[in-house]
Scaffold this active site. Structure first.
Site, PDB file in Angstrom:
ATOM      1  N   HIS A  49      27.889  34.145  52.990  1.00 55.47           N
ATOM      2  CA  HIS A  49      28.044  33.575  51.654  1.00 55.47           C
ATOM      3  C   HIS A  49      29.000  32.382  51.717  1.00 55.47           C
ATOM      4  CE1 HIS A  49      31.382  36.563  51.892  1.00 55.47           C
ATOM      5  NE2 HIS A  49      32.027  35.516  51.462  1.00 55.47           N
TER       6      HIS A  49
HETATM    7  C1  T46 Z   1      35.046  36.300  52.295  1.00 54.73           C
HETATM    8  C2  T46 Z   1      35.053  37.094  53.561  1.00 54.73           C
HETATM    9  C3  T46 Z   1      35.969  36.549  54.592  1.00 54.73           C
HETATM   10  C4  T46 Z   1      35.581  43.526  45.690  1.00 54.73           C
HETATM   11  O1  T46 Z   1      35.246  44.327  44.796  1.00 54.73           O
HETATM   12  N1  T46 Z   1      36.760  42.864  45.603  1.00 54.73           N
HETATM   13  C5  T46 Z   1      37.180  41.977  46.556  1.00 54.73           C
HETATM   14  O2  T46 Z   1      38.292  41.404  46.438  1.00 54.73           O
HETATM   15  C6  T46 Z   1      36.322  41.724  47.665  1.00 54.73           C
HETATM   16  C7  T46 Z   1      36.740  40.737  48.745  1.00 54.73           C
HETATM   17  C8  T46 Z   1      35.126  42.386  47.742  1.00 54.73           C
HETATM   18  N2  T46 Z   1      34.764  43.281  46.763  1.00 54.73           N
HETATM   19  C9  T46 Z   1      33.494  44.011  46.895  1.00 54.73           C
HETATM   20  C10 T46 Z   1      32.240  43.153  46.813  1.00 54.73           C
HETATM   21  C11 T46 Z   1      31.252  43.921  47.658  1.00 54.73           C
HETATM   22  O3  T46 Z   1      30.617  44.889  46.876  1.00 54.73           O
HETATM   23  O4  T46 Z   1      33.460  44.614  48.186  1.00 54.73           O
HETATM   24  C12 T46 Z   1      32.142  44.623  48.697  1.00 54.73           C
HETATM   25  C13 T46 Z   1      32.092  43.967  50.071  1.00 54.73           C
HETATM   26  O5  T46 Z   1      32.345  42.559  49.910  1.00 54.73           O
HETATM   27  P1  T46 Z   1      31.567  41.448  50.743  1.00 54.73           P
HETATM   28  O6  T46 Z   1      30.201  41.929  51.086  1.00 54.73           O
HETATM   29  O7  T46 Z   1      31.661  40.159  49.985  1.00 54.73           O
HETATM   30  O8  T46 Z   1      32.431  41.388  52.084  1.00 54.73           O
HETATM   31  P2  T46 Z   1      32.370  40.290  53.233  1.00 54.73           P
HETATM   32  O9  T46 Z   1      33.108  40.842  54.375  1.00 54.73           O
HETATM   33  O10 T46 Z   1      30.988  39.819  53.461  1.00 54.73           O
HETATM   34  O11 T46 Z   1      33.188  39.035  52.616  1.00 54.73           O
HETATM   35  C14 T46 Z   1      34.557  39.142  52.349  1.00 54.73           C
HETATM   36  C15 T46 Z   1      34.890  38.463  51.003  1.00 54.73           C
HETATM   37  O12 T46 Z   1      34.084  39.047  49.970  1.00 54.73           O
HETATM   38  C16 T46 Z   1      34.642  36.973  51.029  1.00 54.73           C
HETATM   39  O13 T46 Z   1      35.252  36.365  49.915  1.00 54.73           O
HETATM   40  O14 T46 Z   1      35.210  35.097  52.332  1.00 54.73           O
HETATM   41  O15 T46 Z   1      35.319  38.489  53.362  1.00 54.73           O
END
Ligand code: T46
Length: 137
Positions: A49
């Site tokens: 993303h």
């Molecule tokens: C990024 C990279 C480096 C939340 O509810 N609150 C939060 O603060 C975050 C970061 C995530 N979430 C939820 C959203 C999803 O349902 O946690 C779940 C996993 O998040 P995501 O799939 O976005 O995780 P990554 O590892 O793909 O990305 C994360 C960050 O979301 C993003 O901002 O830059 O780490």
């Protein structure tokens, strides 16, 4: 694209190592949110993303991982393998994190609270967003 890496102050002694990250001092924004990613299987990839406005600094405080950055024109990869090294991700950059070593801990400092509206989670939408902004043609 040239990745922006930041080296954090370090106090090292026979007792161990202490690193410091002060918001708006060691990094160019005030920290609104901290989260950390652990337990990533070594063959797993995360991210996929971009953010419209959020700024973040990524630090692998234990172990290592790689980060792919893509600004829509160029891709680059960065190895995060030190608690002293941060990767500043500013602007609308597609990111993927992978090659986590066993037990790796990826700490992320963010300039804002969590807001799903700020995410672009589809690559075509990311390219279209950059075109609309005039960043790419
Ligand atoms: C990024 C990279 C480096 C939340 O509810 N609150 C939060 O603060 C975050 C970061 C995530 N979430 C939820 C959203 C999803 O349902 O946690 C779940 C996993 O998040 P995501 O799939 O976005 O995780 P990554 O590892 O793909 O990305 C994360 C960050 O979301 C993003 O901002 O830059 O780490």
């Amino acid at each position: 694209m040239k990745p922006i890496e930041i080296e954090f102050p370090e106090h090292s002694s026979e007792y161990g190592v202490l690193n410091i990250i002060e918001g708006s001092r060691d990094i160019p924004f005030s920290i609104q949110r901290v989260y950390y990613i652990t337990g990533v299987p070594t063959d797993m990839r995360r991210g996929f993303h971009a953010h419209k406005t959020l700024q973040q600094v990524l630090v692998c405080v234990h172990g290592s991982c790689e980060v792919l950055l893509d600004d829509g024109k160029e891709k680059t990869t960065v190895l995060l393998n030190s608690p002293q090294k941060g990767l500043l991700v500013q602007g609308c950059i597609w990111r993927e994190m992978y090659h986590f070593t066993e037990g790796a801990v990826l700490l992320v400092l963010a300039s804002d609270f969590y807001n799903e509206e700020d995410y672009i989670r589809n690559y075509d939408d990311f390219i279209n967003f950059l075109k609309k902004e005039g960043t790419i043609v």
